[in-house]
Design an enzyme around this catalytic site. Structure first.
Site, mmCIF file in Angstrom:
data_model
loop_
_atom_site.group_PDB
_atom_site.id
_atom_site.type_symbol
_atom_site.label_atom_id
_atom_site.label_comp_id
_atom_site.label_asym_id
_atom_site.label_seq_id
_atom_site.Cartn_x
_atom_site.Cartn_y
_atom_site.Cartn_z
ATOM 1 N N ASP A 118 44.974 44.983 50.484
ATOM 2 C CA ASP A 118 45.014 45.444 48.975
ATOM 3 C C ASP A 118 46.373 45.701 48.412
ATOM 4 O OD1 ASP A 118 42.250 45.177 48.795
ATOM 5 O OD2 ASP A 118 41.760 47.184 49.564
ATOM 6 N N ASP A 178 37.980 38.241 48.710
ATOM 7 C CA ASP A 178 38.912 38.827 47.754
ATOM 8 C C ASP A 178 40.334 38.825 48.061
ATOM 9 O OD1 ASP A 178 36.202 39.793 48.693
ATOM 10 O OD2 ASP A 178 36.654 41.738 47.714
HETATM 11 N N1 GLY Z 1 37.968 43.966 46.575
HETATM 12 C C1 GLY Z 1 36.927 44.781 46.479
HETATM 13 C C2 GLY Z 1 35.918 44.721 45.439
HETATM 14 O O1 GLY Z 1 35.741 43.249 44.880
HETATM 15 O O2 GLY Z 1 35.095 45.199 45.289
#
Ligand code: GLY
Length: 394
Positions: A118, A178
């Site tokens: 992240d 993601d």
């Molecule tokens: N990256 C986490 C989500 O999309 O909830």
């Protein structure tokens, strides 16, 4: 001048005057003076939220009037600064820039936090947005440092960046769809620094994802777990979807946006092909409501009594504007416009009576954990504002 032209002229001036008064540029007006006023009332609330390094606004439970606040280590921490930078670009109002300058430094320490993938969201959605407004070396340095940190998560055997470190008893090397979004940090850092390593790792990750993360119908799995020693796929599974074989809506948005963005930096037609195929899956799905805002998972058996996910729609709209720029396929533009019209209506814009630093309602964060269901969530606002900026080009 005849009577009809005269009346049109007066109406035009009246609309322009309302838009200017509301602070929204004529180029970034959405559909009507009413809509722009609705949005403008929400935008201004971002300025009223008190500056505090430990209190990045993430989401809100409206019923209890409770704002969920997070420190910089949370994956969503960069979005609030990013929203303020984008509002500055949308409205030209310097107050948003002044506020963005106060919030952005809070994400700096995340550029050396290697605890998850992240770092891309945290650093690029704050400092990346700052750099679009001000060409400062200190912003570039943070982005390059963040890219270096993200690269420590790369495993050459797998050909991917590791997404998460938790659930070690269940997964060996989890990669989530993601993660495609974090590649923008690497591509941009490569351009800024001239370091080819960042670009090459991003390409390797995208290719591995392309190979393993999609189904025959071009929907994608949420999580692929790899054997870190051999690179073999251990499991195709989910954390935030309804089940392993379901189609988590935001994940489809991440895939379309992510592969379109990878095409921007590589011009690899395979990326564009996948982005288009997954966009078609989303746009033509029998479970997609008429207004273009998906239920949180396309295969939730409770549909139509299932919560929507405005954030998935916002990610999709922003991705589709970029996809249109490369393909000139007008159906992408029309679909993105439809999403923006829906999200800008009073059905999705948070009520002016709610005093909170959010713009949109009705996002779903983590349904399996019963967390952030049908609520305002910060990243929906981020991709909505980005979509508005992209829309203003067409
Ligand atoms: N990256 C986490 C989500 O999309 O909830």
């Amino acid at each position: 001048m005849n009577k009809v032209s005269f009346i049109s002229l007066i109406l035009g001036f009246a609309l322009l005057a309302t838009a200017c008064k509301s602070g929204i540029n004529s180029k970034t007006k959405v559909t009507s003076a009413t809509t722009d006023n609705l949005l403008d009332a929400r935008y201004k609330m971002l300025l009223e939220y008190p500056v505090d390094s430990m209190s990045m606004p993430r989401s809100m439970t409206i019923k209890s009037d409770l704002i969920k606040k997070v420190p910089s280590r949370d994956w969503t921490s960069g979005f609030f600064a990013g929203n303020l930078w984008q509002l500055y670009r949308l409205t030209g109002n310097k107050k948003y820039k002044e506020q963005a300058e106060k919030w952005t430094p809070f994400s700096k320490k995340e550029s050396v936090n290697s605890n998850s993938h992240d770092v891309g969201f945290k650093v690029f959605c704050s400092f990346g947005e700052a750099l679009k407004v001000e060409n400062k070396q200190e912003y570039k340095d943070v982005i390059i440092k963040g890219a270096e940190t993200l690269c420590t998560r790369f495993n050459a055997q797998v050909g991917s960046l590791r997404s998460w470190d938790f659930n070690k008893d269940v997964w060996d090397f989890p990669v989530i769809i993601d993660n495609m979004m974090n590649l923008e940090l690497l591509f941009e850092a490569s351009k800024l620094s001239g370091n080819q390593k960042y670009h090459d790792i991003a390409v390797k990750h995208a290719n591995t994802t392309l190979k393993n993360q999609f189904r025959a119908d071009n929907s994608c799995y949420h999580v692929i777990d790899y054997d870190p020693n051999t690179g073999a796929v251990r499991k195709k599974t989910t954390l935030q979807g309804y089940n392993d074989d379901s189609v988590w809506a935001r994940g489809q948005g991440w895939a379309v946006y992510g592969f379109t963005m990878c095409y921007r930096y590589t011009k690899d037609p395979a990326y564009l092909k996948q982005a288009e195929a997954t966009a078609q899956f989303f746009m033509n799905n029998k479970n997609l409501p008429e207004d273009g805002i998906p239920y949180w998972d396309f295969k939730d058996p409770s549909i139509p009594n299932s919560p929507r996910d405005a954030s998935a729609a916002a990610v999709m709209a922003s991705g589709l504007y970029e996809l249109y720029s490369y393909t000139k396929n007008k159906s992408y533009l029309a679909f993105a416009d439809k999403i923006i019209a829906s999200l800008s209506s009073d059905k999705y814009v948070l009520s002016p009576n709610v005093k909170a630093p959010f713009i949109l309602d009705h996002s779903t964060g983590n349904w399996p954990k019963h967390d952030e269901i049908d609520e305002p969530i910060i990243y929906a606002d981020y991709y909505f504002l980005e979509a508005l900026l992209r829309k203003s080009k067409y």
